[in-house]
Design a protein around this motif. Structure first.
Motif, PDB file in Angstrom:
ATOM      1  N   LEU A  11       0.811  -1.223   0.000  1.00 35.96           N
ATOM      2  CA  LEU A  11       0.000   0.000   0.000  1.00 35.96           C
ATOM      3  C   LEU A  11       0.843   1.271   0.000  1.00 35.96           C
ATOM      4  N   ASN A  39      -1.932  -5.196  -8.748  1.00 35.67           N
ATOM      5  CA  ASN A  39      -3.173  -5.971  -8.654  1.00 35.67           C
ATOM      6  C   ASN A  39      -4.051  -5.435  -7.522  1.00 35.67           C
ATOM      7  N   VAL A  40      -3.430  -5.199  -6.371  1.00 35.44           N
ATOM      8  CA  VAL A  40      -4.196  -4.749  -5.206  1.00 35.44           C
ATOM      9  C   VAL A  40      -4.791  -3.372  -5.460  1.00 35.44           C
ATOM     10  N   SER A  43      -7.318  -3.245  -8.571  1.00 33.80           N
ATOM     11  CA  SER A  43      -8.605  -3.937  -8.396  1.00 33.80           C
ATOM     12  C   SER A  43      -9.473  -3.214  -7.368  1.00 33.80           C
ATOM     13  N   LEU A  44      -8.857  -2.649  -6.338  1.00 30.06           N
ATOM     14  CA  LEU A  44      -9.659  -1.928  -5.340  1.00 30.06           C
ATOM     15  C   LEU A  44     -10.149  -0.593  -5.896  1.00 30.06           C
ATOM     16  N   PRO A  76      -8.423   0.294   3.415  1.00 30.33           N
ATOM     17  CA  PRO A  76      -8.572  -0.931   2.624  1.00 30.33           C
ATOM     18  C   PRO A  76      -9.840  -1.663   3.065  1.00 30.33           C
ATOM     19  N   PRO A  77     -10.389  -2.544   2.222  1.00 30.89           N
ATOM     20  CA  PRO A  77     -11.642  -3.208   2.586  1.00 30.89           C
ATOM     21  C   PRO A  77     -11.483  -4.019   3.867  1.00 30.89           C
ATOM     22  N   ARG A  80     -14.512  -9.293   2.585  1.00 27.17           N
ATOM     23  CA  ARG A  80     -14.079  -9.906   1.319  1.00 27.17           C
ATOM     24  C   ARG A  80     -15.162  -9.800   0.268  1.00 27.17           C
ATOM     25  N   LEU A  82     -16.708  -7.480  -1.965  1.00 27.58           N
ATOM     26  CA  LEU A  82     -16.389  -6.110  -2.370  1.00 27.58           C
ATOM     27  C   LEU A  82     -17.628  -5.290  -2.704  1.00 27.58           C
TER      28      LEU A  82
END
Lengths: 245, 281
Positions: A11, A39-40, A43-44, A76-77, A80, A82
């Motif tokens: 992050l 990717n992180v 995708s978020l 961050p979430p 899981r 989303l």
């Protein structure tokens, strides 16, 4: 491997990858770690973009993307699933100084979250007036359907939303708006609540009769148009008689 | 050991279900004989996603594929998430349940990616404990999928194939062999994908995945493939798949296409290509 170190590096833009990660030749992982970082974050950010289409339109995609990156690093979430991601966005926008000149953005985010919540809410048979005698209808004690979501805003939140989603919608005028989102079958629809609408919605808790709730509404909002409220609440699948699960 | 329910995946082609294909699947699925869904997309309380899934499950065996369990994580599995998975599996009675050899959570945060883990005695024991816990909670056998990897860990002491085989042996879980992941990892780790397939315990494989990847390179000019699920399966992966079927026999085979989702005709063509390997000539 230290998961804390790994996720902190994920992050933190441009942070060096954690020690002990290599390429096949044993050199530091370098760009290979960036694949996970990309990717992180991508995708978020995509999930936030999908979840807040009107915010994207209002801010422009590039600005929203910057906002999304700041937001996802701060929040961050936690789930899981989303479809729930972004619940912190309104509070984040309320406190985000660079956008303080646009105080309605947080309520637009609340409206978009409400639409998502409605979309995934439990199914329930709606209460409709068909085949019911008006007196018997008044004696029923419905509650808001699980997919019915209320929002009260100091801004013309629904007019702004419509102006950005419906071709030909009128330009928003300043003023507070109360909104009720309902889901007749699968697609949530937001409605502007007229005078007394919020009072009626809040009175219908599953124990109060419709008749008593309307009386309470008139007491709180004497100029409420009862006929219009009934048409809206019974015509939009806002209410149900089914028990809470 | 575990009840897999009355339904099983056929040794035929399936696709990852995407909402735009709902009507096509009802009208003319062609060679598509089963569907896979991502568990986390069906954890709401109602509405269109669950209604569509219920309707599809009347016509197709469904594979529930989890992406968020974080089986390779350092900390305990999330009890709420296991409960949501159990709720979904009890309601749907899917033909298969699978998850990944990866982790995705830390300190209460979810990172929405399949993060890598070193292969050591310690991580092996932890993964086995987690799989035991999931299989007990769901009352189902789990299939564990091999990952795409982009880097290596200095602390790793085992080959990935041996690591997976030992997990399956100790936990009784099955394996999901993603042939594209084998190819991606082999290129990225500069190893031989055919040797990987030859060493893989194919008897434990309950499902195969095929998908597309992107091509990039690292800062030294070495090829770096990225598991992107956004394009067609490439020829070297089809060859590796043919080798896998020749060695292990036909298996339920999924076309995985999650991003830049194509029209149904394109997916059907990919499914037909897989199907051609599964039907005896």
């Amino acid at each position: 491997m230290d998961a804390h170190e790994f996720t902190t590096a994920l992050l933190t833009p441009d942070a060096a990858p954690p020690e002990g990660l290599t390429d096949p030749a044993g050199r530091p992982a370098g760009r290979r770690f960036d694949v996970y970082r990309n990717n992180v974050t991508a995708s978020l950010a995509d999930a936030l973009e999908t979840g807040f289409p009107v915010l994207v339109k209002l801010l422009g995609q590039a600005t929203f993307r910057q906002l999304a990156l700041i937001h996802l690093r701060a929040h961050p979430p936690t789930s899981r699933a989303l479809s729930q991601y972004g619940a912190e966005m309104p509070g984040f926008l309320d406190g985000f100084a660079p956008l303080a000149a646009y105080p309605y953005l947080a309520d637009i985010a609340r409206l978009e979250l409400g639409i998502r919540r409605s979309y995934h809410a439990a199914d329930a048979a709606p209460l409709t007036p068909e085949g019911r005698d008006p007196e018997a209808l008044m004696a029923l004690s419905p509650r808001l359907a699980p997919a019915t979501v209320l929002l009260s805003s100091a801004h013309p939140v629904l007019s702004i939303w419509r102006y950005n989603t419906e071709p030909g919608a009128p330009k928003p005028q300043a003023g507070a708006e109360a909104v009720m989102i309902t889901r007749p079958q699968f697609d949530p629809a937001p409605h502007l609540l007229p005078q007394g609408g919020l009072e009626l919605a809040r009175a219908l808790d599953g124990t109060t009769t419709l008749g008593a709730a309307l009386e309470a509404t008139l007491a709180a909002a004497p100029r409420a148009d009862i006929a219009a409220l009934m048409t809206l609440f019974l015509g939009s699948a806002a209410l149900t008689l089914s028990e809470r699960p | 050991m575990y009840d897999t329910g009355p339904r099983t995946l056929p040794h035929a082609a399936g696709i990852g279900y995407k909402a735009p294909h709902f009507a096509d699947l009802r009208a003319d699925p062609g060679p598509v004989k089963w569907l896979e869904i991502h568990a986390e997309n069906y954890m709401g309380d109602g509405g269109r996603p669950l209604a569509q899934l219920r309707a599809l499950s009347e016509h197709f065996p469904i594979s529930v594929h989890g992406v968020g369990l974080s089986i390779g994580g350092e900390t305990a599995l999330d009890a709420d998430h296991i409960a949501r998975l159990k709720h979904l599996c009890d309601w749907l009675n899917p033909a298969s349940f699978s998850e990944h050899l990866a982790w995705s959570t830390h300190g209460g945060a979810y990172f929405n990616d399949l993060l890598p883990l070193p292969y050591t005695d310690e991580t092996l024991a932890r993964v086995v404990t987690h799989i035991d816990q999931v299989q007990d909670a769901l009352g189902r056998r789990l299939l564990l999928e091999n990952p795409s990897t982009y880097l290596a860990f200095e602390e790793t002491t085992m080959q990935e194939v041996d690591f997976l085989a030992e997990i399956a042996r100790r936990s009784g879980c099955g394996l999901l062999l993603d042939v594209n992941n084998v190819f991606v990892s082999a290129v990225n780790q500069q190893t031989d994908p055919v040797s990987y397939i030859d060493a893989f315990p194919l008897d434990a494989v309950g499902e195969i995945h095929l998908g597309g990847h992107d091509e990039d390179e690292d800062e030294h000019g070495a090829p770096l493939l990225i598991d992107a699920h956004g394009s067609e399966v490439v020829d070297p992966v089809w060859s590796l798949y043919a080798h896998t079927i020749a060695r292990g026999g036909p298996k339920p085979t999924l076309i995985e296409w999650d991003n830049n989702v194509p029209d149904f005709a394109t997916l059907r063509a990919e499914a037909a290509r897989a199907d051609a390997h599964l039907v005896p000539a």
